[in-house]
Design a protein around this motif. Structure first.
Motif, short mmCIF file in Angstrom:
data_model
loop_
_atom_site.label_atom_id
_atom_site.label_comp_id
_atom_site.label_asym_id
_atom_site.label_seq_id
_atom_site.Cartn_x
_atom_site.Cartn_y
_atom_site.Cartn_z
N VAL A 173 0.87 -1.18 0.00
CA VAL A 173 0.00 0.00 0.00
C VAL A 173 0.90 1.22 0.00
O VAL A 173 1.74 1.39 0.88
N GLY A 174 0.69 2.08 -0.96
CA GLY A 174 1.48 3.30 -1.06
C GLY A 174 0.78 4.48 -0.39
O GLY A 174 -0.32 4.36 0.16
N PHE A 175 1.44 5.62 -0.48
CA PHE A 175 0.90 6.82 0.15
C PHE A 175 -0.40 7.26 -0.53
O PHE A 175 -1.34 7.69 0.14
N SER A 176 -0.49 7.14 -1.84
CA SER A 176 -1.69 7.57 -2.57
C SER A 176 -2.90 6.73 -2.19
O SER A 176 -4.01 7.26 -2.03
N GLU A 177 -2.71 5.41 -1.99
CA GLU A 177 -3.84 4.56 -1.58
C GLU A 177 -4.31 4.93 -0.18
O GLU A 177 -5.51 4.93 0.12
N LEU A 178 -3.35 5.22 0.72
CA LEU A 178 -3.73 5.64 2.07
C LEU A 178 -4.48 6.96 2.06
O LEU A 178 -5.45 7.15 2.81
N LEU A 179 -4.09 7.88 1.20
CA LEU A 179 -4.77 9.17 1.09
C LEU A 179 -6.21 8.98 0.61
O LEU A 179 -7.15 9.57 1.17
N VAL A 180 -6.40 8.13 -0.39
CA VAL A 180 -7.74 7.85 -0.89
C VAL A 180 -8.58 7.18 0.19
O VAL A 180 -9.75 7.53 0.39
N PHE A 181 -8.00 6.25 0.92
CA PHE A 181 -8.71 5.55 2.00
C PHE A 181 -9.10 6.53 3.10
O PHE A 181 -10.22 6.48 3.64
N GLY A 182 -8.24 7.46 3.44
CA GLY A 182 -8.54 8.46 4.47
C GLY A 182 -9.66 9.40 4.04
O GLY A 182 -10.53 9.75 4.85
N ILE A 183 -9.67 9.80 2.76
CA ILE A 183 -10.73 10.70 2.27
C ILE A 183 -12.07 9.99 2.29
O ILE A 183 -13.08 10.55 2.73
N ILE A 184 -12.10 8.72 1.88
CA ILE A 184 -13.36 7.95 1.90
C ILE A 184 -13.84 7.77 3.33
O ILE A 184 -15.04 7.92 3.62
N ALA A 185 -12.93 7.46 4.27
CA ALA A 185 -13.30 7.28 5.67
C ALA A 185 -13.83 8.59 6.24
O ALA A 185 -14.80 8.60 7.01
N LEU A 186 -13.26 9.73 5.87
CA LEU A 186 -13.72 11.03 6.35
C LEU A 186 -15.13 11.33 5.84
O LEU A 186 -15.97 11.83 6.59
N LEU A 187 -15.40 10.98 4.58
CA LEU A 187 -16.73 11.21 4.02
C LEU A 187 -17.76 10.29 4.64
O LEU A 187 -18.89 10.69 4.90
N VAL A 188 -17.39 9.02 4.88
CA VAL A 188 -18.37 8.05 5.42
C VAL A 188 -18.60 8.28 6.90
O VAL A 188 -19.75 8.29 7.36
#
Length: 152
Positions: free
Chosen positions: A4-19
């Motif tokens: 898992v790279g930094f970009s995947e973690l950033l996308v996962f964090g944005i989705i978690a923030l929205l949900v």
């Protein structure tokens, strides 16, 4: 583990923030970190147990090898002891006829007149005949030569 790279973690964090929203996101992060640490601890315990069992089995194998080696050495020592005992028996049997003839001559030489001679005197005589100079014999009772008669 996971690639898992930094970009995947950033996308996962944005989705978690929205949900979850900004109020429940820190709570969810703590919960996920807690379960991740428990999971990691369980995995490390299992790995340690496996390593310990492997080392234990290797140790047992080494112990069995050493026990076999000790048993072989014990058998060799017992065989050598038996050989030495047989040799000493053979040597004693060779010396026995010579000792018996010298004992017959000695038994014919002295006849005791009085039975009042202490038994300790016989031990002293035997020590002198065997030429044991290192043995200390404490004086008990003196026996005079007049009590002995020499047979001819």
């Amino acid at each position: 583990m996971l690639d898992v790279g930094f970009s995947e973690l950033l996308v996962f964090g944005i989705i978690a923030l929205l949900v979850l929203g900004p109020d429940k996101l820190p709570e969810a992060a703590r919960f996920a970190a807690k379960w991740y640490s428990k999971f990691k601890r369980v995995i490390s315990n299992v790995q340690n147990d496996i390593d310990r069992e492997l080392r234990l089995s290797e140790f047992r194998e080494q112990m069995q090898n050493e026990m076999q080696r000790i048993q072989e050495l014990e058998q060799k020592v017992q065989a050598q002891m038996q050989e030495l005992q047989q040799q000493s028996i053979i040597a004693a049997e060779k010396k026995l006829p010579a000792a018996e003839s010298s004992n017959k001559n000695l038994s014919l030489t002295y006849h005791f007149i009085k039975p009042t001679v202490p038994s300790f005197y016989f031990f002293k005589m035997w020590i002198k005949q065997q030429q044991c100079a290192d043995v200390y014999i404490p004086p008990v009772e003196t026996v005079y030569p007049a009590q002995l008669q020499v047979a001819v």
